[in-house]
Design an enzyme around this catalytic site. Structure first.
Site, PDB file in Angstrom:
ATOM      1  N   ASN A   1      -4.599  -6.752  -7.114  1.00 19.81           N
ATOM      2  CA  ASN A   1      -3.224  -6.897  -6.220  1.00 19.81           C
ATOM      3  C   ASN A   1      -3.412  -8.327  -5.256  1.00 19.81           C
ATOM      4  O   ASN A   1      -2.363  -8.848  -5.062  1.00 19.81           O
ATOM      5  CB  ASN A   1      -3.074  -5.603  -5.401  1.00 19.81           C
ATOM      6  CG  ASN A   1      -3.120  -4.503  -6.250  1.00 19.81           C
ATOM      7  OD1 ASN A   1      -2.899  -4.507  -7.311  1.00 19.81           O
ATOM      8  ND2 ASN A   1      -3.762  -3.222  -5.391  1.00 19.81           N
ATOM      9  N   ASP A   2      -4.537  -8.167  -4.660  1.00 22.50           N
ATOM     10  CA  ASP A   2      -4.659  -9.427  -3.933  1.00 22.50           C
ATOM     11  C   ASP A   2      -4.984 -10.653  -4.706  1.00 22.50           C
ATOM     12  O   ASP A   2      -4.563 -11.785  -4.383  1.00 22.50           O
ATOM     13  CB  ASP A   2      -5.638  -9.297  -2.891  1.00 22.50           C
ATOM     14  CG  ASP A   2      -5.416  -8.309  -1.770  1.00 22.50           C
ATOM     15  OD1 ASP A   2      -4.252  -8.535  -1.202  1.00 22.50           O
ATOM     16  OD2 ASP A   2      -5.951  -7.367  -1.280  1.00 22.50           O
TER      17      ASP A   2
ATOM     18  N   ARG B 196     -10.485   4.154  -1.312  1.00 21.93           N
ATOM     19  CA  ARG B 196      -9.932   3.091  -0.241  1.00 21.93           C
ATOM     20  C   ARG B 196     -10.523   3.804   0.922  1.00 21.93           C
ATOM     21  O   ARG B 196      -9.664   4.735   1.483  1.00 21.93           O
ATOM     22  CB  ARG B 196      -8.423   2.969  -0.488  1.00 21.93           C
ATOM     23  CG  ARG B 196      -8.182   2.154  -1.388  1.00 21.93           C
ATOM     24  CD  ARG B 196      -6.743   1.866  -1.346  1.00 21.93           C
ATOM     25  NE  ARG B 196      -6.236   0.652  -2.085  1.00 21.93           N
ATOM     26  CZ  ARG B 196      -5.838   0.750  -3.376  1.00 21.93           C
ATOM     27  NH1 ARG B 196      -5.734   1.905  -4.050  1.00 21.93           N
ATOM     28  NH2 ARG B 196      -5.241  -0.287  -3.870  1.00 21.93           N
TER      29      ARG B 196
ATOM     30  N   CYS C 158      -9.589  -2.323 -10.301  1.00 23.72           N
ATOM     31  CA  CYS C 158      -9.165  -1.399  -9.563  1.00 23.72           C
ATOM     32  C   CYS C 158      -7.628  -1.851  -9.045  1.00 23.72           C
ATOM     33  O   CYS C 158      -7.136  -0.910  -8.030  1.00 23.72           O
ATOM     34  CB  CYS C 158     -10.160  -0.921  -8.405  1.00 23.72           C
ATOM     35  SG  CYS C 158     -10.515  -2.291  -7.060  1.00 23.72           S
TER      36      CYS C 158
ATOM     37  N   ARG D 110       2.558 -10.036  -1.538  1.00 25.40           N
ATOM     38  CA  ARG D 110       2.529  -8.727  -2.320  1.00 25.40           C
ATOM     39  C   ARG D 110       3.563  -7.881  -1.813  1.00 25.40           C
ATOM     40  O   ARG D 110       4.009  -6.808  -2.540  1.00 25.40           O
ATOM     41  CB  ARG D 110       1.103  -8.340  -2.541  1.00 25.40           C
ATOM     42  CG  ARG D 110       0.440  -7.582  -1.278  1.00 25.40           C
ATOM     43  CD  ARG D 110      -1.019  -7.480  -1.523  1.00 25.40           C
ATOM     44  NE  ARG D 110      -1.170  -5.944  -1.828  1.00 25.40           N
ATOM     45  CZ  ARG D 110      -2.434  -5.203  -1.985  1.00 25.40           C
ATOM     46  NH1 ARG D 110      -3.446  -6.064  -1.808  1.00 25.40           N
ATOM     47  NH2 ARG D 110      -2.386  -3.933  -2.108  1.00 25.40           N
TER      48      ARG D 110
ATOM     49  N   HIS E 154       0.785  -1.198  -0.120  1.00 21.80           N
ATOM     50  CA  HIS E 154      -0.004   0.007  -0.038  1.00 21.80           C
ATOM     51  C   HIS E 154       0.792   1.381   0.000  1.00 21.80           C
ATOM     52  O   HIS E 154       0.392   2.453  -0.542  1.00 21.80           O
ATOM     53  CB  HIS E 154      -1.061   0.066   1.133  1.00 21.80           C
ATOM     54  CG  HIS E 154      -2.244  -0.841   0.784  1.00 21.80           C
ATOM     55  ND1 HIS E 154      -2.309  -2.201   1.171  1.00 21.80           N
ATOM     56  CD2 HIS E 154      -3.136  -0.625  -0.080  1.00 21.80           C
ATOM     57  CE1 HIS E 154      -3.247  -2.835   0.623  1.00 21.80           C
ATOM     58  NE2 HIS E 154      -3.973  -1.738  -0.146  1.00 21.80           N
TER      59      HIS E 154
ATOM     60  N   GLU F 109     -11.059 -10.716  -5.342  1.00 26.35           N
ATOM     61  CA  GLU F 109      -9.669 -10.516  -4.876  1.00 26.35           C
ATOM     62  C   GLU F 109      -9.199 -11.862  -4.206  1.00 26.35           C
ATOM     63  O   GLU F 109      -8.372 -11.936  -3.865  1.00 26.35           O
ATOM     64  CB  GLU F 109      -9.170  -9.570  -4.405  1.00 26.35           C
ATOM     65  CG  GLU F 109     -10.224  -9.023  -3.104  1.00 26.35           C
ATOM     66  CD  GLU F 109      -9.843  -7.783  -2.496  1.00 26.35           C
ATOM     67  OE1 GLU F 109      -8.786  -7.099  -2.903  1.00 26.35           O
ATOM     68  OE2 GLU F 109     -10.497  -7.459  -1.651  1.00 26.35           O
TER      69      GLU F 109
HETATM   70  C1  PEP Z   1      -6.519  -4.996  -4.727  1.00 23.05           C
HETATM   71  O1  PEP Z   1      -6.299  -5.867  -3.987  1.00 23.05           O
HETATM   72  O2  PEP Z   1      -6.260  -5.250  -5.901  1.00 23.05           O
HETATM   73  C2  PEP Z   1      -7.056  -3.678  -4.413  1.00 23.05           C
HETATM   74  C3  PEP Z   1      -7.459  -3.056  -5.146  1.00 23.05           C
HETATM   75  O3  PEP Z   1      -7.212  -3.548  -2.981  1.00 23.05           O
HETATM   76  P1  PEP Z   1      -6.049  -3.291  -1.971  1.00 23.05           P
HETATM   77  O4  PEP Z   1      -4.920  -3.027  -3.152  1.00 23.05           O
HETATM   78  O5  PEP Z   1      -6.301  -2.247  -1.155  1.00 23.05           O
HETATM   79  O6  PEP Z   1      -5.868  -4.358  -1.198  1.00 23.05           O
HETATM   80 MG    MG Z   2      -7.152  -5.908  -1.875  1.00 20.37          MG
END
Ligand code: PEP
Ligand code: MG
Length: 572
Positions: A451-452, A293, A499, A462, A186, A428
């Site tokens: 991302n997740d 977020r 996203c 990650r 993040h 995710e």
């Molecule tokens: C993701 O997991 O891709 C996402 C957009 O949420 P975050 O990055 O806040 O976990």
């Molecule tokens: Mg996420």
């Protein structure tokens, strides 16, 4: 240098190295207890001066209120109980001053923490802070803190928390580099949202740069240059200028539609972390917001944000977006994101633990005010709400029940709200992707959190720089999972967005375009490059190319094919 470019750009400024000091307590008994008492008293006097200085600066920069916490620290420093405990250990047990302060701090903190009184319990953290300062002064440790900044700098730190990054003073912080972290941790995501150059996962940059020296942070070619000569400085100044020029050139397309040469249109929207990011998103060419977020509303404060405060925040995003669609995600706390006001258990695997939607059912006192605030704000624009980390239909049913409860309450109270709030989920987890054809029937939309999803499909942390090479958002298995989700939503007449960071990466966006994605959400700075690629692409050809990628065995083959496609599209 080893490292991962978290956010591109070039910064030239003084190095500000955040301390990451290991405190080592000497166990040896004191030979001269009077000298140790003297050392302790000198450290207390020094701490008093430092606190007075912090109070003066905080009052000037922030407010008298914000300085109260340090005034309380001054009082604790003068508290006879702390002083007597330390002196007893030196005079009666011959402890050296450092060991005496360290143990006295732990004892007083434990005593406070064991009390029933909530106020006194919370003072345990304060005494640890004050005791820590006295100990630093005894041991001669000088700590630097982000709140001490007063000139332009590049920050170097072992790690920065997402909340450190969210509150950076951008008048002074021109870029940062960290020892640890990955591209989708993040802290990196925030660097892209706030638009400052950053390099993460360097391993040891903090031990190679000296506090105060001039540095160049080159987050284009992933380099850090300390003490550049005047010739080198000229080279990097020219590089910075060229980077900015290219950026300005690309920015010309930012307000044009994201439409391919053969007329296929997609939506390009922005990820934000605060209502303050709306301006940059709109000016950056966003056609809406694909991810707010909301957890950042809960950080850097001791208490939970109230329903009214949240209502104002969501309303201001909707109003700022001037009727364009806005997707707001409910609190996604846990994993690498923490909030002081929410107690988290110590967990072996926080990313697989009590986080996001999983905690809502234990903490209705947290989720209900958020849902009520969202329902109320919904009347000010085109609001979509989504839940993070969903693994099952049961979770969605339960959330819909809680939402209905909130609606009934608002109705009974005569408060206006959006009766038809559109509800979606983040996809995710592998479970949500595998069951996407079923979940699509019970929600209005999907937003793929790549991302997740990448982290869980590949079982690769990650944020861990040691395995950053295994974290492949375009691994054939991840592409296949995204394809399943997009097709499942379309089969039910619903839409899909992404996203996660894949949407803002030109190569990732090319894959998503070919998979038929409807909405691409990214940090505002990525919009021009992605729109530029889409506007130069031919949809039918991209679809064919991505189908071919789906027959490939390795990420390397996929990448080679994508590079070739991009070369054709961009002509370079
Ligand atoms: C993701 O997991 O891709 C996402 C957009 O949420 P975050 O990055 O806040 O976990
Ligand atoms: Mg996420």
């Amino acid at each position: 240098m080893k490292g991962i470019i978290a956010s591109p750009g070039v910064a030239i400024a003084k190095a500000f190295v955040l301390s990451h000091v290991e405190v080592v307590i000497d166990e040896a008994l004191a030979k001269d207890t009077a000298a140790e008492v003297e050392k302790f008293r000198a450290a207390v006097a020094q701490t008093e001066d430092q606190l007075n200085n912090i109070i003066a600066i905080t009052e000037e920069r922030l407010s008298a209120n914000e300085a109260d916490v340090f005034r309380a620290h001054l009082m604790m420093l003068a508290d006879p109980m702390f002083e007597e405990t330390v002196l007893d250990k030196i005079e009666n047990s011959s402890y050296n001053a450092g060991k005496a302060v360290s143990e006295a701090t732990a004892e007083v903190a434990a005593m406070l923490a064991s009390l029933d009184d909530e106020y006194l319990k919370e003072r345990a953290a304060d005494i640890k802070d004050v005791g820590g300062r006295v100990l630093d002064n005894i041991l001669g440790i000088v700590r630097t803190s982000l709140s001490d900044l007063n000139e332009p700098v590049v920050v170097f730190a072992n790690d920065l928390t997402p909340s450190d990054t969210a509150t950076m003073n951008l008048d002074y912080v021109k870029g940062f580099a960290t020892d640890i972290g990955g591209r989708t941790s993040h802290t990196s995501i925030l660097a892209r949202i706030i638009g400052i150059p950053a390099i993460v996962g360097t391993g040891d940059i903090t031990s190679r740069v000296k506090h105060g020296e001039t540095v160049v942070l080159d987050a284009v070619d992933c380099e850090v240059i300390s003490n550049p000569s005047s010739e080198e400085l000229a080279v990097y100044e020219a590089k910075l200028e060229k980077y900015l020029e290219e950026k300005r050139e690309l920015e010309k397309v930012r307000f044009l539609p994201a439409e391919t040469l053969d007329g296929h249109h997609v939506e390009v929207v922005a990820n934000i972390a605060s209502p303050a990011d709306v301006k940059g998103a709109v000016e950056g060419g966003a056609e809406g917001c694909g991810l707010f977020r909301t957890e950042f509303l809960y950080m850097n404060r001791p208490d939970l944000p109230s329903e009214d405060e949240q209502f104002e925040a969501y309303k201001s995003v909707l109003v700022g977006m001037e009727g364009k669609p806005v997707v707001i995600r409910t609190l996604d706390i846990g994993g690498d994101k923490a909030a002081e006001s929410i107690q988290f258990p110590a967990e072996m695997n926080p990313f697989l633990g009590w986080r996001a939607i999983r905690m809502y059912f234990d903490r209705l006192d947290i989720i209900k005010p958020q849902l009520r605030a969202l329902l109320r704000a919904g009347i000010y624009g085109k609001l979509h709400v989504m839940f993070p980390m969903v693994i099952s239909a049961e979770e969605i049913y339960k959330m819909k029940d809680i939402l209905e409860e909130c609606k009934a309450e608002l109705r009974a109270e005569g408060v206006e709200f959006d009766e038809n709030l559109s509800i979606g989920i983040m996809v995710e987890t592998p479970a949500a992707a595998l069951n996407a054809h079923l979940l699509a029937e019970i929600v209005e939309f999907f937003s793929i959190g790549t991302n997740d999803l990448t982290q869980y499909v590949l079982a690769v942390d990650r944020g861990n720089e040691m395995i950053a090479d295994l974290y492949q958002p375009l691994h054939p298995a991840v592409i296949r999972a995204m394809k399943m989700v997009i097709e499942a939503s379309h089969a039910s007449g619903k839409w899909s967005g992404v996203c996660g960071e894949t949407a803002g990466d030109v190569k990732g966006a090319l894959v998503l375009l070919g998979l038929g994605l409807d909405e691409f959400s990214m940090s505002a700075g990525s919009i021009p490059a992605v729109k530029n690629m889409i506007r130069k692409a031919n949809y039918a050809e991209v679809k064919k190319g991505i189908e071919e990628c789906l027959t490939m065995y390795t990420t390397e083959e996929v990448n080679a094919k994508l590079d070739e496609m991009l070369k054709d599209i961009l002509g370079k």
